[in-house]
Design a protein around this motif. Sequence first.
Motif, short mmCIF file in Angstrom:
data_model
loop_
_atom_site.label_atom_id
_atom_site.label_comp_id
_atom_site.label_asym_id
_atom_site.label_seq_id
_atom_site.Cartn_x
_atom_site.Cartn_y
_atom_site.Cartn_z
N GLN A 74 51.91 39.96 -32.88
CA GLN A 74 50.74 39.10 -32.99
C GLN A 74 50.98 37.84 -32.16
OE1 GLN A 74 49.69 38.10 -36.98
NE2 GLN A 74 47.99 36.81 -36.39
N VAL A 75 49.97 37.47 -31.39
CA VAL A 75 50.09 36.28 -30.53
C VAL A 75 49.67 35.05 -31.30
CG1 VAL A 75 49.24 35.17 -28.45
CG2 VAL A 75 49.70 37.62 -28.44
N GLN A 76 50.51 34.02 -31.26
CA GLN A 76 50.17 32.73 -31.84
C GLN A 76 50.42 31.65 -30.81
OE1 GLN A 76 52.58 32.56 -35.44
NE2 GLN A 76 50.80 33.16 -36.67
N ASP A 115 53.87 29.72 -27.25
CA ASP A 115 53.36 31.00 -27.74
C ASP A 115 54.47 31.74 -28.46
OD1 ASP A 115 53.63 32.17 -24.47
OD2 ASP A 115 54.53 33.28 -26.13
N SER A 116 54.08 32.73 -29.20
CA SER A 116 55.01 33.43 -30.08
C SER A 116 55.99 34.31 -29.32
CB SER A 116 54.22 34.29 -31.07
OG SER A 116 53.34 35.15 -30.36
N ASN A 164 55.04 37.00 -27.71
CA ASN A 164 54.51 38.35 -27.62
C ASN A 164 53.40 38.48 -26.59
OD1 ASN A 164 56.16 39.17 -29.79
ND2 ASN A 164 54.69 38.35 -31.25
N ASN A 222 58.51 30.19 -23.11
CA ASN A 222 57.19 30.63 -23.60
C ASN A 222 56.28 29.45 -23.90
OD1 ASN A 222 57.94 33.41 -23.58
ND2 ASN A 222 59.01 33.10 -25.52
N THR A 223 56.25 28.49 -23.01
CA THR A 223 55.48 27.27 -23.25
C THR A 223 54.64 26.90 -22.03
OG1 THR A 223 57.21 26.42 -24.73
CG2 THR A 223 55.62 24.82 -23.88
#
Length: 122
Positions: A1-3, A24-25, A27, A76-77
């Motif tokens: 799941q993407v957060q 982001d997570s 993913n 992931n930012t």
Amino acid sequence: QVQLVESGGGSVQAGGSLRLSCADSGNLDRRYCMGWFRQGPGEKREGVAILDSDGTTTYGDSVKGRFTVSKDNAANTLYLQMNSVEPEDTAMYYCAAALMGCPAPITAFRFWGQGTQVTVSS
């Protein structure tokens, strides 16, 4: 799941700078188009800065030359460096990811963060 989780908003005087971050997570498919949007009180949500997976950037006319979007894939930012801010930049800022590469219509942006408020005083 993407957060997606934004941070870095706050109050700043006109002419100052802020850097927004969107983590982001991990993913998220890195081929997806990502971007920053904003929505002021009583206004429609508008695109601020878009980043394609190949590094191509697109900016809204009102922020060209002042804002810079970038991404640290290892962290992931997604970032938005805001310089020479103006009172008109006051808004809730959201990062988002589309289920496709750029260019992508706003309706293709399916993953959104909760937003971070930016307030610029004159």
